[in-house]
Design an enzyme around this catalytic site. Structure first.
Site, PDB file in Angstrom:
ATOM      1  N   LYS A 266     -55.321 -71.124  -2.389  1.00  0.00           N
ATOM      2  CA  LYS A 266     -55.349 -70.428  -4.009  1.00  0.00           C
ATOM      3  C   LYS A 266     -56.296 -70.782  -4.824  1.00  0.00           C
ATOM      4  O   LYS A 266     -56.196 -72.514  -4.794  1.00  0.00           O
ATOM      5  CB  LYS A 266     -53.774 -69.723  -4.411  1.00  0.00           C
ATOM      6  CG  LYS A 266     -53.207 -69.262  -3.285  1.00  0.00           C
ATOM      7  CD  LYS A 266     -51.288 -68.679  -4.156  1.00  0.00           C
ATOM      8  CE  LYS A 266     -50.757 -67.973  -3.446  1.00  0.00           C
ATOM      9  NZ  LYS A 266     -51.464 -66.573  -3.426  1.00  0.00           N
ATOM     10  N   ARG A 340     -46.597 -60.227   4.709  1.00  0.00           N
ATOM     11  CA  ARG A 340     -46.183 -59.214   5.412  1.00  0.00           C
ATOM     12  C   ARG A 340     -46.132 -60.229   7.220  1.00  0.00           C
ATOM     13  O   ARG A 340     -45.680 -58.865   8.052  1.00  0.00           O
ATOM     14  CB  ARG A 340     -47.398 -58.522   5.452  1.00  0.00           C
ATOM     15  CG  ARG A 340     -48.931 -59.217   6.074  1.00  0.00           C
ATOM     16  CD  ARG A 340     -49.973 -58.224   4.866  1.00  0.00           C
ATOM     17  NE  ARG A 340     -50.028 -58.434   3.607  1.00  0.00           N
ATOM     18  CZ  ARG A 340     -50.956 -57.982   3.299  1.00  0.00           C
ATOM     19  NH1 ARG A 340     -51.701 -57.028   3.217  1.00  0.00           N
ATOM     20  NH2 ARG A 340     -50.791 -58.292   1.325  1.00  0.00           N
TER      21      ARG A 340
END
Length: 489
Positions: A266, A340
């Site tokens: 990130k 996920r």
């Protein structure tokens, strides 16, 4: 841990008002005559309440609070006059309580609630808003007894009505504490230890360590945490409050205690906020505590996958293919789409082991949901209209924003992989929906399912009606309400 306010419920004693220290709160209608408590405070303060009421008669709005500092004739340092009619909504009553919480500071509070029909909701608002996370500040804090005395015409009735609301507030605080903690404190091990402590409330807690996860075949979950020195874990919390042995409702939470993005690193700006990427697991934990404290007559199991997503020589790379517990192979396109991968294995395990009557997963899953819904609503996805509508009704009742978004084959098709059964991302378009469709693939036929993307509501930069800035505890109240409405005997 931040403690919920301690409430003492006593019968109205007008003679005790004069000697009450700290702050005194009194309710007045927006229009009409003052009640007996307000009249007594008015007499003690030599007409100050009446003068204030007269001055505000044309401009006062429901929920306004006006403060009289150091009122004459009273030991209190302040009187808080709350404009709240008898006929008000639950939301208005809670907001009135929240307004008092913001004024309380570190002072003791005498809340004169008389025979107000929503006195318990005022108490709930007070409890929910009176929160501050300052455990890591070295400055000496003011002495705070965190004590509120509630005077009411029928104190036992108010106390009984407030008890389950305060139990839920305890769960909300537990969630806020977890979400606010820095990652060097709330490691996967520390998180699991705090959940094990729920045993003292009657929750059965089991921690599955990495060896067991490997044995179960949770390759997707383990791939996320393999770059970190913190061990990956799954914690299973069972509350069996129903008299029968009926199948439980399953709550599944993403618990990424810190998310660097892994190899798909990130940007540095804002990365410190990724301490809240375990928000879904935090809500599941808070909901389980709330259900246990209020002795919910329902069977509910909470499962959370606890991992840390770090870059290292052992981290999963973009392009790697991992195998889920279900057996589906997943091409990892972006290691920052890791939640996920955690959820799919825990969801599959929950269904295989418990055959739940329904399943709700919660995760700070996508930035895309913030683009779509901002910080006011969680994204809601479901394969079952009745199940979903039950949650949406509960969320609306608790004023926890939630908005349903679609599912569909076209979105699922975006996840097709050239070399594996599916990819973990489907591109920029409809990012929240494709993430939900990824999870949808791991929902077994016949299992009612709701996916809640709480990236925008788990932690916010400004205060909300019931919380200061930071962790909100969103979802604990709605889930508790849904359980009460739909699953309790």
């Amino acid at each position: 841990m931040v403690e919920v306010l301690k409430f003492t419920f006593v019968e109205t004693d007008l003679d005790a008002i004069a000697t009450a220290e700290g702050r005194v709160a009194v309710l007045v209608p927006v229009e009409g005559n003052l009640g007996q408590e307000a009249r007594r405070v008015n007499r003690l303060s030599k007409g100050a309440v009446a003068r204030m009421h007269e001055a505000k008669a044309e401009t006062a709005k429901l929920g306004d609070v006006v403060t009289l500092e150091w009122p004459a004739g009273m030991a209190a340092k302040a009187v808080d006059i709350v404009y709240l009619p008898r006929q008000c909504s639950v939301e208005d009553a809670r907001k009135a309580g929240a307004a008092l919480a913001k004024r309380r500071g570190a002072s003791e509070l005498l809340a004169m609630l008389g025979n107000h029909p929503k006195a318990a909701e005022i108490v709930a608002g007070l409890a929910l808003r009176d929160y501050g996370f300052d455990q890591h500040k070295s400055a000496e804090a003011a002495e705070d007894a965190r004590a509120v005395t509630v005077m009411a015409s029928k104190p036992a009735e108010v106390e009984t009505a407030a008890a389950p609301l305060l139990a839920v507030a305890e769960g909300v605080f537990f969630t806020r504490d977890l979400v606010n903690e820095p990652a060097n404190v709330l490691t996967t091990t520390e998180f699991a230890d705090r959940l094990v402590a729920l045993k003292s409330y009657g929750v059965d807690v089991e921690v599955l360590e990495e060896e067991k996860l490997q044995e179960l075949g949770m390759g997707a979950l383990l791939s996320v945490g393999q770059g970190s020195v913190s061990p990956s874990k799954v914690v299973v919390m069972q509350w069996t409050g129903a008299e029968d042995k009926s199948a439980p409702l399953a709550l599944v939470g993403k618990g990424v205690v810190f998310d660097t993005g892994g190899i798909s690193l990130k940007p540095a700006a804002g990365m410190e906020e990724m301490t809240m990427d375990m928000g879904g697991a935090g809500v599941v934990a808070g909901a389980m505590k709330a259900l246990a404290l209020r002795k919910a007559k329902a069977n509910v199991v909470g499962l959370v996958g606890l991992v840390e997503n770090m870059p290292s020589g052992n981290a999963t790379r973009p392009g790697d293919v991992v195998t889920s517990m279900k057996g589906d192979t997943i091409e990892v396109i972006n290691t920052d789409a890791e939640g996920r991968l955690v959820l799919c294995d825990v969801m599959h395990y929950a269904q295989e082991r418990f055959q739940p009557v329904g399943m709700v997963d919660l995760a700070t899953l996508t930035g895309a949901v913030i683009i779509g819904l901002g910080h006011h609503n969680a994204g809601v996805f479901s394969n079952d209209d009745a199940f979903c509508n039950g949650f949406l009704k509960a969320a609306d009742a608790e004023k926890e924003g939630a908005w349903r978004l679609p599912l569909g084959k076209a979105y699922a098709d975006q996840l097709k992989s050239r070399i594996a059964d599916l990819k973990n991302v489907g591109g920029r378009p409809a990012g929240s929906i494709t993430a939900a469709e990824f999870l949808h693939r791991f929902v077994q036929d016949g299992t009612p399912w709701i996916h809640l993307d709480i990236a925008g509501v788990a932690s916010v930069s400004g205060e909300t009606a019931m919380a200061p800035k930071g962790a909100t505890g969103w979802g604990v109240m709605a889930l508790s309400r849904m359980v009460a409405d739909k699953f309790e005997a």
